[in-house]
Design a protein around this motif. Structure first.
Motif, PDB file in Angstrom:
ATOM      1  N   SER A 144     -66.833 -75.579 -68.178  1.00  0.00           N
ATOM      2  CA  SER A 144     -66.569 -75.284 -69.140  1.00  0.00           C
ATOM      3  C   SER A 144     -66.530 -76.059 -70.846  1.00  0.00           C
ATOM      4  O   SER A 144     -66.185 -77.301 -70.780  1.00  0.00           O
ATOM      5  CB  SER A 144     -65.708 -73.913 -69.842  1.00  0.00           C
ATOM      6  OG  SER A 144     -64.467 -74.510 -69.928  1.00  0.00           O
ATOM      7  N   ALA A 178     -62.841 -61.976 -66.271  1.00  0.00           N
ATOM      8  CA  ALA A 178     -64.015 -62.815 -65.693  1.00  0.00           C
ATOM      9  C   ALA A 178     -64.243 -63.802 -67.674  1.00  0.00           C
ATOM     10  O   ALA A 178     -64.740 -64.809 -67.104  1.00  0.00           O
ATOM     11  CB  ALA A 178     -64.720 -61.850 -66.478  1.00  0.00           C
ATOM     12  N   LEU A 179     -63.952 -63.420 -68.407  1.00  0.00           N
ATOM     13  CA  LEU A 179     -63.732 -64.571 -69.895  1.00  0.00           C
ATOM     14  C   LEU A 179     -63.442 -65.361 -69.834  1.00  0.00           C
ATOM     15  O   LEU A 179     -62.810 -66.648 -69.902  1.00  0.00           O
ATOM     16  CB  LEU A 179     -63.756 -63.688 -70.995  1.00  0.00           C
ATOM     17  CG  LEU A 179     -65.144 -62.772 -71.358  1.00  0.00           C
ATOM     18  CD1 LEU A 179     -64.879 -61.989 -73.149  1.00  0.00           C
ATOM     19  CD2 LEU A 179     -66.518 -63.769 -71.748  1.00  0.00           C
ATOM     20  N   THR A 221     -62.224 -66.297 -66.612  1.00  0.00           N
ATOM     21  CA  THR A 221     -61.928 -67.134 -65.630  1.00  0.00           C
ATOM     22  C   THR A 221     -62.774 -68.352 -66.315  1.00  0.00           C
ATOM     23  O   THR A 221     -63.010 -69.580 -65.742  1.00  0.00           O
ATOM     24  CB  THR A 221     -61.877 -66.702 -64.225  1.00  0.00           C
ATOM     25  OG1 THR A 221     -63.177 -65.784 -64.945  1.00  0.00           O
ATOM     26  CG2 THR A 221     -60.916 -65.926 -64.048  1.00  0.00           C
ATOM     27  N   THR A 222     -63.706 -67.896 -67.181  1.00  0.00           N
ATOM     28  CA  THR A 222     -64.980 -68.710 -67.887  1.00  0.00           C
ATOM     29  C   THR A 222     -64.769 -69.973 -68.581  1.00  0.00           C
ATOM     30  O   THR A 222     -64.871 -70.597 -68.239  1.00  0.00           O
ATOM     31  CB  THR A 222     -65.589 -67.854 -68.298  1.00  0.00           C
ATOM     32  OG1 THR A 222     -66.535 -66.116 -66.976  1.00  0.00           O
ATOM     33  CG2 THR A 222     -67.227 -68.405 -68.348  1.00  0.00           C
ATOM     34  N   ALA A 223     -63.556 -69.768 -69.791  1.00  0.00           N
ATOM     35  CA  ALA A 223     -63.072 -70.352 -70.704  1.00  0.00           C
ATOM     36  C   ALA A 223     -62.355 -71.415 -69.800  1.00  0.00           C
ATOM     37  O   ALA A 223     -62.157 -73.071 -70.175  1.00  0.00           O
ATOM     38  CB  ALA A 223     -62.482 -69.227 -71.560  1.00  0.00           C
ATOM     39  N   THR A 224     -62.322 -71.496 -68.727  1.00  0.00           N
ATOM     40  CA  THR A 224     -61.237 -71.777 -68.477  1.00  0.00           C
ATOM     41  C   THR A 224     -61.411 -72.937 -66.574  1.00  0.00           C
ATOM     42  O   THR A 224     -61.010 -73.644 -66.026  1.00  0.00           O
ATOM     43  CB  THR A 224     -59.717 -71.672 -67.699  1.00  0.00           C
ATOM     44  OG1 THR A 224     -59.745 -70.989 -66.374  1.00  0.00           O
ATOM     45  CG2 THR A 224     -58.402 -71.219 -68.547  1.00  0.00           C
ATOM     46  N   SER A 225     -62.697 -72.301 -66.543  1.00  0.00           N
ATOM     47  CA  SER A 225     -63.727 -73.381 -65.236  1.00  0.00           C
ATOM     48  C   SER A 225     -63.982 -74.569 -66.367  1.00  0.00           C
ATOM     49  O   SER A 225     -64.076 -75.008 -66.727  1.00  0.00           O
ATOM     50  CB  SER A 225     -65.304 -72.555 -64.896  1.00  0.00           C
ATOM     51  OG  SER A 225     -66.077 -72.550 -65.975  1.00  0.00           O
TER      52      SER A 225
END
Length: 125
Positions: A104, A94-95, A97-101
């Motif tokens: 972001s 989850a971290l 995928t959040t950083a590469t969304s």
């Protein structure tokens, strides 16, 4: 002469019995203790707890109730550790995928190469 044959027979019988019981080559297992079974501690287990574990012996081996209790406890602890590992892996994903969304603050693209800036090195300097 009969005494010599009897003596040899007794010696052979003793050596055979000692070999069968494991007393000849010194390969006997550790002596069992006369202490009663000490259960595992209630807090998280360590390898030393497992190494120190001893079961009482019964007529045909170890006491099944003690062995079953330890196996159940180990099964629960391994299941808990597996669940914890799964949660940690999901949190890591989850971290990641959040950083590469796209929304972001950090960009997943590599910085521009010198060729993308245009011009020659002399012009950029």
């Amino acid at each position: 002469m009969i005494w010599l044959a009897l003596f040899v027979a007794v010696v052979v019988a003793v050596i055979t019995a000692a070999a069968v019981l494991g007393r000849v080559d010194g390969s006997l297992a550790d002596a069992t203790t006369t202490m009663s079974h000490v259960p595992l501690p209630d807090d998280q287990l360590t390898p030393d707890d497992i190494d120190a574990l001893r079961f009482d012996t019964a007529m045909r081996g170890y006491r099944m109730s003690q062995v079953d209790a330890v196996i159940d406890r180990l099964r629960r602890e391994i299941g808990d550790l597996d669940d914890e590992l799964s949660r940690a892996r999901q949190a890591g994903r989850a971290l990641g995928t959040t950083a590469t969304s796209p929304g972001s603050s950090e960009s997943s693209e590599s910085p521009e190469s010198p060729d993308d800036l245009g011009g020659t090195e002399a012009e950029r300097a």
